[in-house]
Scaffold this active site. Sequence first.
Site, PDB file in Angstrom:
ATOM      1  N   MET A  30       0.839  -1.196   0.000  1.00  0.00           N
ATOM      2  CA  MET A  30       0.000   0.000   0.000  1.00  0.00           C
ATOM      3  C   MET A  30       0.880   1.254   0.000  1.00  0.00           C
ATOM      4  SD  MET A  30      -3.354  -1.002   2.164  1.00  0.00           S
ATOM      5  CE  MET A  30      -2.704  -0.766   3.798  1.00  0.00           C
ATOM      6  N   LEU A  33       6.712   3.311   1.554  1.00  0.00           N
ATOM      7  CA  LEU A  33       7.641   2.187   1.700  1.00  0.00           C
ATOM      8  C   LEU A  33       8.686   2.407   2.792  1.00  0.00           C
ATOM      9  CD1 LEU A  33       8.218   1.573  -2.114  1.00  0.00           C
ATOM     10  CD2 LEU A  33       6.562   0.445  -0.611  1.00  0.00           C
ATOM     11  N   HIS A  37       9.216  -3.310   3.514  1.00  0.00           N
ATOM     12  CA  HIS A  37       8.912  -3.498   2.094  1.00  0.00           C
ATOM     13  C   HIS A  37      10.188  -3.758   1.295  1.00  0.00           C
ATOM     14  CE1 HIS A  37       5.617  -0.585   3.401  1.00  0.00           C
ATOM     15  NE2 HIS A  37       4.912  -1.623   2.985  1.00  0.00           N
ATOM     16  N   GLN A  61     -10.381  -3.070   1.940  1.00  0.00           N
ATOM     17  CA  GLN A  61      -9.899  -3.739   3.148  1.00  0.00           C
ATOM     18  C   GLN A  61      -9.915  -2.841   4.381  1.00  0.00           C
ATOM     19  OE1 GLN A  61      -6.056  -4.580   1.172  1.00  0.00           O
ATOM     20  NE2 GLN A  61      -5.087  -4.063   3.105  1.00  0.00           N
ATOM     21  N   GLY A 147       5.067 -10.210   3.889  1.00  0.00           N
ATOM     22  CA  GLY A 147       5.774 -10.104   5.160  1.00  0.00           C
ATOM     23  C   GLY A 147       5.066 -10.851   6.276  1.00  0.00           C
ATOM     24  N   SER A 186       4.201   1.295   8.145  1.00  0.00           N
ATOM     25  CA  SER A 186       3.845   2.621   7.615  1.00  0.00           C
ATOM     26  C   SER A 186       3.075   3.405   8.668  1.00  0.00           C
ATOM     27  CB  SER A 186       2.980   2.475   6.357  1.00  0.00           C
ATOM     28  OG  SER A 186       3.615   1.635   5.415  1.00  0.00           O
TER      29      SER A 186
HETATM   30  P1  AMP Z   1       1.508  -2.912   3.451  1.00  0.00           P
HETATM   31  O1  AMP Z   1       2.037  -1.835   2.544  1.00  0.00           O
HETATM   32  O2  AMP Z   1       1.469  -2.528   4.884  1.00  0.00           O
HETATM   33  O3  AMP Z   1       0.233  -3.528   2.941  1.00  0.00           O
HETATM   34  O4  AMP Z   1       2.601  -4.056   3.389  1.00  0.00           O
HETATM   35  C1  AMP Z   1       2.982  -4.643   2.167  1.00  0.00           C
HETATM   36  C2  AMP Z   1       3.783  -5.893   2.443  1.00  0.00           C
HETATM   37  O5  AMP Z   1       4.942  -5.546   3.211  1.00  0.00           O
HETATM   38  C3  AMP Z   1       2.994  -6.919   3.253  1.00  0.00           C
HETATM   39  O6  AMP Z   1       3.283  -8.217   2.748  1.00  0.00           O
HETATM   40  C4  AMP Z   1       3.533  -6.741   4.631  1.00  0.00           C
HETATM   41  O7  AMP Z   1       3.453  -7.893   5.437  1.00  0.00           O
HETATM   42  C5  AMP Z   1       4.985  -6.388   4.342  1.00  0.00           C
HETATM   43  N1  AMP Z   1       5.566  -5.700   5.498  1.00  0.00           N
HETATM   44  C6  AMP Z   1       5.075  -4.615   6.148  1.00  0.00           C
HETATM   45  N2  AMP Z   1       5.849  -4.297   7.211  1.00  0.00           N
HETATM   46  C7  AMP Z   1       6.842  -5.228   7.234  1.00  0.00           C
HETATM   47  C8  AMP Z   1       7.965  -5.460   8.103  1.00  0.00           C
HETATM   48  N3  AMP Z   1       8.226  -4.682   9.145  1.00  0.00           N
HETATM   49  N4  AMP Z   1       8.772  -6.510   7.824  1.00  0.00           N
HETATM   50  C9  AMP Z   1       8.534  -7.311   6.757  1.00  0.00           C
HETATM   51  N5  AMP Z   1       7.503  -7.150   5.905  1.00  0.00           N
HETATM   52  C10 AMP Z   1       6.670  -6.128   6.144  1.00  0.00           C
END
Ligand code: AMP
Length: 282
Positions: A30, A33, A37, A61, A147, A186
């Site tokens: 989303m 970054l 990410h 969501q 993640g 984020s």
């Molecule tokens: P988001 O932008 O929050 O939807 O996250 C996108 C992807 O990045 C998802 O697969 C999350 O699980 C992963 N992610 C977010 N924060 C972390 C983190 N601290 N460590 C590893 N992966 C992450």
Amino acid sequence: MKIIRTIAEMQEQMLRLKSEGISIGYVPTMGFLHEGHMSLMERARQENEAVVLSIFVNPLQFGPNEDLDAYPRDFDRDHSVAESQGVDYIFYPSAEEMYPKDASVQVSVVDRTKVLCGKSRPGHFDGVATVLIKLFNIVQPTRAYFGLKDAQQVAVVDGLIKDFNFPIELIPVDTVREEDGLAKSSRNVYLIGEEREQAVELSKSLQLARTAIQGGERNPLKIVDMMMRHINKNTSGKVDYIEIYSYPELQSLETLTGKIIIAMAVKFSKARLIDNIILNVE
Ligand code: AMP
């Protein structure tokens, strides 16, 4: 690096890659970054010939009282982060491009969602599954990187890929943390004043749980109680849940054994933080 905003162009480019036998590593996000990410992009870069990053704040969501409008966004910064990670394509569609009309088919995730975030955020994983079905059909990746910070999401995506026969390999990636242990997110920018220091207590309480289990504790209620007391004593946050299940099935356990997840969500004044650890218990 190409920035693509339409589904038609994305599909055209991906079909071209596939017809040339090029492997595609895909990182759905989303945006806004951070290093979490980046570790997904890095892994995708190592394991694939082409890397696709998508940035889409998926309205489906978010619940009615959640932070959709306030969700942090900074495309220019994301663009340079992606470039520095060697991403080949950024898919950056608008909400109108992804959802041009009311849906004629709805997706409902019925397993692994009655607990944790699935319970406190009704409809959240239906929205995640819907957008991922669309994104998987648009990007057609060889491998998709998720993640473990969002471990329930990984469990749901595992079910989705298997149930719907997507020819995609799911690659779970370990949680990236700040130096003090706070899981990168984020949403950490929403932590106000002392909350940033207090937020470290989430990962500390998970480490206390790990130590107790290593010391022989097998009663999940005792571990949850200890963590609950730790958070209430050391933070101004309100515990949404602290729960322990088998992983990835997310079934309740009377005694801790096998692969387990200890997961928590804590609400601060503007940020709801989640964290977890996954352990193999003898
Ligand atoms: P988001 O932008 O929050 O939807 O996250 C996108 C992807 O990045 C998802 O697969 C999350 O699980 C992963 N992610 C977010 N924060 C972390 C983190 N601290 N460590 C590893 N992966 C992450």
